[in-house]
Each structure stands twice: as structure tokens, then as C-alpha cells.
Scaffold this active site. Structure first.
Site, PDB file in Angstrom:
ATOM      1  N   TYR A 280       0.811  -1.222   0.000  1.00  0.00           N
ATOM      2  CA  TYR A 280       0.000   0.000   0.000  1.00  0.00           C
ATOM      3  C   TYR A 280       0.844   1.273   0.000  1.00  0.00           C
ATOM      4  O   TYR A 280       0.314   2.353   0.154  1.00  0.00           O
ATOM      5  CB  TYR A 280      -0.894   0.042   1.239  1.00  0.00           C
ATOM      6  CG  TYR A 280      -2.118  -0.831   1.179  1.00  0.00           C
ATOM      7  CD1 TYR A 280      -3.386  -0.273   1.113  1.00  0.00           C
ATOM      8  CD2 TYR A 280      -1.998  -2.213   1.188  1.00  0.00           C
ATOM      9  CE1 TYR A 280      -4.512  -1.073   1.067  1.00  0.00           C
ATOM     10  CE2 TYR A 280      -3.117  -3.017   1.138  1.00  0.00           C
ATOM     11  CZ  TYR A 280      -4.367  -2.444   1.075  1.00  0.00           C
ATOM     12  OH  TYR A 280      -5.483  -3.240   1.027  1.00  0.00           O
TER      13      TYR A 280
ATOM     14  N   LYS B 124       5.233 -14.689   4.452  1.00  0.00           N
ATOM     15  CA  LYS B 124       5.594 -15.656   3.399  1.00  0.00           C
ATOM     16  C   LYS B 124       7.112 -15.610   3.332  1.00  0.00           C
ATOM     17  O   LYS B 124       7.710 -15.183   2.339  1.00  0.00           O
ATOM     18  CB  LYS B 124       4.929 -15.233   2.075  1.00  0.00           C
ATOM     19  CG  LYS B 124       5.092 -16.229   0.952  1.00  0.00           C
ATOM     20  CD  LYS B 124       4.094 -17.366   1.010  1.00  0.00           C
ATOM     21  CE  LYS B 124       4.391 -18.376  -0.086  1.00  0.00           C
ATOM     22  NZ  LYS B 124       3.557 -19.590   0.030  1.00  0.00           N
TER      23      LYS B 124
ATOM     24  N   ASP C 130      -0.413 -18.752   3.534  1.00  0.00           N
ATOM     25  CA  ASP C 130      -1.363 -19.649   2.864  1.00  0.00           C
ATOM     26  C   ASP C 130      -1.864 -20.729   3.823  1.00  0.00           C
ATOM     27  O   ASP C 130      -3.059 -21.012   3.906  1.00  0.00           O
ATOM     28  CB  ASP C 130      -0.801 -20.233   1.563  1.00  0.00           C
ATOM     29  CG  ASP C 130       0.680 -20.569   1.636  1.00  0.00           C
ATOM     30  OD1 ASP C 130       1.327 -20.165   2.609  1.00  0.00           O
ATOM     31  OD2 ASP C 130       1.181 -21.243   0.718  1.00  0.00           O
TER      32      ASP C 130
ATOM     33  N   ASP D 128      -4.926  -7.073   5.353  1.00  0.00           N
ATOM     34  CA  ASP D 128      -6.161  -6.659   4.696  1.00  0.00           C
ATOM     35  C   ASP D 128      -7.023  -7.888   4.390  1.00  0.00           C
ATOM     36  O   ASP D 128      -8.239  -7.907   4.631  1.00  0.00           O
ATOM     37  CB  ASP D 128      -5.771  -5.945   3.396  1.00  0.00           C
ATOM     38  CG  ASP D 128      -6.957  -5.385   2.650  1.00  0.00           C
ATOM     39  OD1 ASP D 128      -7.864  -4.873   3.313  1.00  0.00           O
ATOM     40  OD2 ASP D 128      -6.977  -5.469   1.412  1.00  0.00           O
TER      41      ASP D 128
ATOM     42  N   ASP E  20     -10.538  -9.850   6.941  1.00  0.00           N
ATOM     43  CA  ASP E  20     -11.893 -10.068   6.427  1.00  0.00           C
ATOM     44  C   ASP E  20     -12.280 -11.535   6.592  1.00  0.00           C
ATOM     45  O   ASP E  20     -13.419 -11.862   6.924  1.00  0.00           O
ATOM     46  CB  ASP E  20     -12.000  -9.658   4.953  1.00  0.00           C
ATOM     47  CG  ASP E  20     -12.483  -8.218   4.795  1.00  0.00           C
ATOM     48  OD1 ASP E  20     -12.282  -7.436   5.750  1.00  0.00           O
ATOM     49  OD2 ASP E  20     -13.057  -7.895   3.741  1.00  0.00           O
TER      50      ASP E  20
END
Ligand code: ATP
Length: 381
Positions: free
Chosen positions: A153, A210, A242, A266, A270
Site C-alpha cells: 500500500y 511468506k 497460505d 487486509d 476479512d
């Protein structure tokens, strides 16, 4: 004369943002009365509808008003454009409402996005459409810390050869020591204040990365391990993003505090919101060392706006988090206690199950937005 005085900026925004912000105001007024505190609420309009009328997405000087505030409470921004092509967008291509959300995050250095994920007794998680309780409330009580200022971002990227066959688009992922250190330190500090993971009571910070592939993540883990040395009572857990998405749903009780970079945060927050009953219950706190802005994570929900059926719980819980944050920051125990009392009232209303908004009421008709707040205020005693 009141015991203490604080300046609160309320940014209602668009759609259901305006509706739930009105409920937040009622809660703030009640807390002010109960604690003999003067909460000077300054309501500042913002968002897509404001832009359509005024050609800017909030009034001139609104950023300075936010900077001077002790606490910022935000509803939701974003409104469908009249031409039907997505949300109202400003001349510079940004969504109208950007100034209140991203503008404040950047200008006020709100570097931590703190997302508590709790399943309250009486709320059905949203893992499947069936009325089946896979997870019990006592299994789900964690908090996510998402780095809020950099990563993918950071705006460091661009387009080469636009429009041509050789067009290239890049987004550079920036991970700095400064930003990593402060968010990771906050994660360990938070673990020290909490009661540990539901599974075993262990204080645990999970670092989601990761790092088997990405250099930024290898670096983030190095900083995580380094700072962790100062917190021997906190278990260090490193999870690859993952695999983590599965574990979060399979064994939520293992998690206590989770820290991660901006883009991963982000996405996984959710996902985590389904564990707590969906958008109507999920809270986002944007905090820095000097300022704090508290919001429900849902958007302006144009599909249900104007129907008095939005769930105000996320907004009320965000207000409670804001009061606790401000109380702790100012050493005002009464204010922090009032925030806890608001959360307890929400918990009580949901557990009783008599007055529930449509997204929580299952087969029964939902209560209007304002009636849900009435019930919360009544439950405060
Ligand atoms: P944004 O991108 O601005 O977050 P969005 O379009 O992704 O917005 P929302 O506006 O949050 O998403 O709406 C997603 C769904 O959740 C919609 O069906 C909406 O009606 C529902 N929803 C959102 N907020 C609430 C709420 N407070 N109470 C009940 N339902 C809600």
C-alpha cells in the site's frame, strides 16, 4: 464543571455510516453523562455524497480538526456514482471519502490497524450458511495487528509504457525496520495485557508471513524474533500466510495476537470476520502514538441504507474501543471503564437475543437500528 473534557470528531460518511454514527453519538452522550465527562462532539461530513454536492470529499480544514481531536470515530464512506460506474471518484482518481480514511491514517500516522475478533455468545459465525455452531464463543478471542502504512500500500509503483503492448505495472512492496519494529512491539505489548489464547491460556504472538519466498517477510521475521527476546513470557509463532488461512478456520482457539504486514492483514482480517458473525460485528481501530480513529469495518452498504435495519453493533463496539483507548492514554480510568461497560452491554443484549438486528436475528424479524441501541443503552443500567 465536568470532571474532564475531550474533543471527539465524528465522521458519519455515507449510507449506513451516517445511520450507525448517529447511534455512536447516543452512546457517547450516555457515557458523558454517566462519567461526568464533557465529550465535545464535532460532526464533520465526508464521503461520496458530500463530494457530489461540494466538489471535495470533506470540508476545508477538516484534517486540522481531526489532528486536534482526542478521539476520532468514523462511520463508513463510499457512495455509488450516479452514472452507475462504481463508487463516486474524485478528479485525482481516488474514491471520494479517501481523505477521511486513508488521509487520516497517513497524516496522523495511524500505523496500527487493530482488529479484535471475538465471537459473542448468541452470535452465529458465518462459516457456512447452515445454522450450525462449529465454533463456540470461548474458542474465538484474538486480535489482529495489521501494519497500516507501507507494504504493497506504500504507493511505490507505477505503469510503464501505458496503453502499449509492452505495458508494465509494478507495485513495490516496501518493508522498513521502523514500521516493522513499532507494529511488532505493539503486538508483544498487547499479548502481555491479554489473557492468552483460548486453547491453552498461553500468551502467543503469531507472525503471519511468506518468509520462505519474500525478502520483506524474512526481514519482518528477523525483527519479530529480535524484539521477542524482550518478551520471554510470550510464545513466538511463525505462520506462512497460505497455511494460516486454513488454520485460522480449523483451530481459532490457538490464536491470541496476530501481527502481519499491510496486504496480508487486509485479506486475513476479512476472513477472520466470519468467525465473529460477519460485517455487522467487526471493528477496526486505527491507532498511532498520538492519535486514534475507530470504525466498523463494513462499508456504507447502499443496499440497506435508509431502511433503519443496519446493525449498529460494530459501530458501538468501535466506540467502546475508542473510549478504552482514550481512557488508557489519558490515565482516565472512568472513561476506560465506561468503554468496557458499553462492550458488556452489547454482549448482554446479544446473549439475551430479544432485540437483534436483521443480520443476527436468524429466522426472526430483525429489530430496527435505533431499537438495538435502545437495548444497549438500557443494558448499561
Ligand atoms: P466497502 O468496499 O466500502 O467496504 P462493500 O461493498 O465491500 O463496501 P459493505 O458496504 O460493507 O461492503 O457491504 C457488504 C454487505 O454487508 C452488504 O450486503 C451489506 O448490506 C452488509 N452490511 C454491511 N454493513 C452492515 C451492517 N452494519 N448491518 C448489516 N449489514 C451490513
Amino acid at each position: 464543571m465536568a470532571r474532564a473534557t475531550y474533543d471527539v470528531v465524528l465522521l458519519p460518511g455515507d449510507g449506513v455510516g451516517v445511520e450507525v454514527a448517529a447511534e455512536a453519538r447516543r452512546v457517547l452522550d450516555r457515557v458523558a453523562w454517566d462519567t461526568d465527562t464533557e465529550l465535545r462532539i464535532n460532526e464533520v461530513p465526508c464521503g461520496g455524497r458530500y463530494y457530489l454536492e461540494h466538489g471535495r470529499d470533506w470540508p476545508e480544514g477538516a484534517d486540522a480538526v481531526c489532528k486536534a481531536a482526542d478521539l476520532i470515530v468514523l462511520g463508513a464512506v463510499g457512495w455509488p456514482s450516479p452514472d452507475g460506474r462504481g463508487p463516486v471518484t474524485m478528479k485525482d482518481g481516488k474514491m471520494a471519502g479517501y481523505s477521511a480514511v486513508i488521509g487520516n491514517r497517513t497524516k496522523l500516522d495511524l500505523y496500527a490497524n487493530v482488529r479484535p475478533v471475538k465471537l459473542y455468545p448468541g452470535v452465529q459465525h458465518k462459516i457456512s450458511g447452515h445454522a450450525r455452531q462449529v465454533w463456540r464463543p470461548e474458542d474465538v478471542d484474538m486480535v489482529f495487528l495489521r501494519e497500516n502504512t507501507e507494504g504493497l500500500y506504500s504507493g511505490s509503483g507505477g505503469i510503464l509504457a501505458p496503453g502499449g503492448v509492452a505495458q508494465v505495472a509494478t507495485d513495490t512492496r516496501v518493508i522498513t525496520r521502523h514500521a516493522s519494529e513499532r507494529i511488532i512491539k505493539l503486538a508483544y505489548e498487547m499479548a502481555m495485557k491479554r489473557n492468552g489464547a483460548p486453547k491453552d491460556g498461553k500468551r502467543r504472538v503469531t507472525c503471519v508471513v511468506k518468509n520462505n519466498v519474500l525478502y520483506g517477510c524474512k526481514f519482518f521475521v528477523d525483527v519479530f524474533r529480535e524484539i521477542g527476546k524482550d518478551y520471554p513470557d510470550v510464545e513466538q509463532d511463525i505462520a506462512i500466510i497460505d497455511a494460516f488461512t486454513q488454520w485460522l478456520i480449523i483451530r481459532p482457539e490457538f490464536y491470541d495476537v496476530i501481527v502481519t504486514t499491510n496486504m496480508f492483514g487486509d485479506i486475513i482480517t476479512d476472513l477472520a470476520s466470519v468467525l465473529q458473525g460477519g460485517m455487522g460485528m467487526a471493528v477496526g481501530c486505527n491507532v498511532g502514538d498520538a492519535h486514534g480513529m475507530f470504525e466498523p469495518i463494513h462499508g456504507s452498504a447502499p443496499d440497506i441504507a435508509g431502511q433503519n435495519k443496519a446493525n449498529p453493533m460494530a459501530m458501538i463496539l468501535a466506540t467502546a474501543e475508542g473510549l478504552m483507548w482514550l481512557g488508557d492514554k489519558k490515565g482516565d480510568a472512568a472513561l476506560a471503564e465506561a468503554g468496557r461497560k458499553v462492550e458488556a452491554a452489547v454482549r448482554k443484549v446479544i446473549a439475551e437475543g430479544e432485540v437483534l438486528p436483521a443480520d443476527l436475528s436468524g429466522d426472526k424479524p430483525g429489530a430496527p437500528t435505533s431499537a438495538v441501541t435502545d437495548a444497549v443503552l438500557a443494558a448499561m443500567g
